[in-house]
Design a protein around this motif. Sequence first.
Motif, short mmCIF file in Angstrom:
data_model
loop_
_atom_site.label_atom_id
_atom_site.label_comp_id
_atom_site.label_asym_id
_atom_site.label_seq_id
_atom_site.Cartn_x
_atom_site.Cartn_y
_atom_site.Cartn_z
N ASN A 36 0.81 -1.22 0.00
CA ASN A 36 0.00 0.00 0.00
C ASN A 36 0.84 1.28 0.00
O ASN A 36 0.30 2.37 0.09
CB ASN A 36 -0.97 0.00 1.19
CG ASN A 36 -0.27 -0.10 2.53
OD1 ASN A 36 0.97 -0.14 2.59
ND2 ASN A 36 -1.04 -0.14 3.61
N PRO A 61 1.96 3.81 -8.19
CA PRO A 61 0.71 4.57 -8.26
C PRO A 61 0.69 5.54 -9.43
O PRO A 61 1.72 6.12 -9.81
CB PRO A 61 0.70 5.32 -6.93
CG PRO A 61 2.14 5.46 -6.57
CD PRO A 61 2.80 4.20 -7.05
N HIS A 66 -6.06 6.46 -8.56
CA HIS A 66 -5.83 5.19 -7.87
C HIS A 66 -6.51 4.05 -8.61
O HIS A 66 -6.01 2.92 -8.65
CB HIS A 66 -6.37 5.28 -6.45
CG HIS A 66 -6.30 4.00 -5.69
ND1 HIS A 66 -5.13 3.48 -5.20
CD2 HIS A 66 -7.27 3.11 -5.35
CE1 HIS A 66 -5.36 2.33 -4.59
NE2 HIS A 66 -6.67 2.08 -4.66
N THR A 67 -7.64 4.33 -9.24
CA THR A 67 -8.39 3.30 -9.95
C THR A 67 -7.60 2.77 -11.14
O THR A 67 -7.56 1.55 -11.38
CB THR A 67 -9.74 3.85 -10.43
OG1 THR A 67 -10.46 4.37 -9.31
CG2 THR A 67 -10.57 2.75 -11.09
N SER A 69 -4.40 2.68 -11.38
CA SER A 69 -3.32 1.87 -10.81
C SER A 69 -3.82 0.45 -10.53
O SER A 69 -3.11 -0.53 -10.75
CB SER A 69 -2.82 2.49 -9.50
OG SER A 69 -2.28 3.78 -9.71
N SER A 70 -5.05 0.35 -10.07
CA SER A 70 -5.64 -0.95 -9.78
C SER A 70 -5.83 -1.77 -11.06
O SER A 70 -5.60 -2.99 -11.06
CB SER A 70 -6.98 -0.78 -9.06
OG SER A 70 -6.81 -0.13 -7.83
#
Length: 328
Positions: A36, A61, A66-67, A69-70
């Motif tokens: 994280n 990141p 952030h989305t 990155s996911s």
Amino acid sequence: MIKNTLFFCRTPLQALIINKILQDWHGNCHVIYRPNNKSAKHQYYFQKLQTEHKTWLEFEPIPFSHTLSSIFDWFSLSKEIRQKQYDYLFIASIGDIVFSFIAARNKLANIYLFDDGTFNLNKRLFLAWIAADSTSNRVVRKLLKGEKADISFNRMTHYFTIYSSTISWLKIESTKINDLFEFDDSELAHSLNKPQILRVLLGSAYMVTEAAKDPAVIATQHALHERIITSGKFDIYIPHPSHPSKQIYPESFKEILANNPFELMIAEDIISTIYKEGYQLIIYGFNSSALVNLAKDFRTVSFALDENIANENAAMLKSAGAKVIKVF
């Protein structure tokens, strides 16, 4: 029939808990470690995972999303992992978007929760977290067929925890994990009759740049936090990984420091190592899981930096055995 199990890990503490579960868990197990943050501690604890079947996802990141990155992390996983059918899914950080893709593709799997520090024990924060849902997350879940966090939560049937059932609000069957950290007095046979007492301060991440709350509140917390960590009243200082300050140890610790990578270890492991050297420790800190984790084995004091912090976690800290002192 051999069962397939997937563990989803995000922090060093979660890695240690997974190791404990793996000791008694059978079947084909795989661990995905998705750190994280950029701390080097993650790689250290990834290497300590007691299985050869593990996957590391580099923390890279994308600043503005952030989305996104996911999505990148999801497609960084091998096709075999993404398409495999699992019988058990273990998750601590519920709400993770990558896990949502896995959960949606394994609708018959049993989902088991384990500890994300003490976060999962705070009902208000936990429920607010799984209810939070950004537009970008909704769009991505629609496109890549992810599962909403509240649906995954409702599928949970078991909870593996290092904490007492008396401080848990979850109404599902649980398994207590014991002896995650070693503080056995029998290991101190080599120590002095009157061991040296050391005061240890565990820092927190009260930063003026923190954006989650009112800037004025954060600034006040930050000022109090900085005043305490620079007071010179403690023999050992272990900063929070997100704080720029450096660890402080006594001069006499040269050999201990040479033999242990304290800069890569979480606070509980550092405390365990120092304790085994024969020292008597008094632990001070702020509002952290580490204090709760250590309170049953050490005299522990928590500094509350404002009324909200005092009210939010005082009951949990006191239940664990810590003394709470208001410093505002």
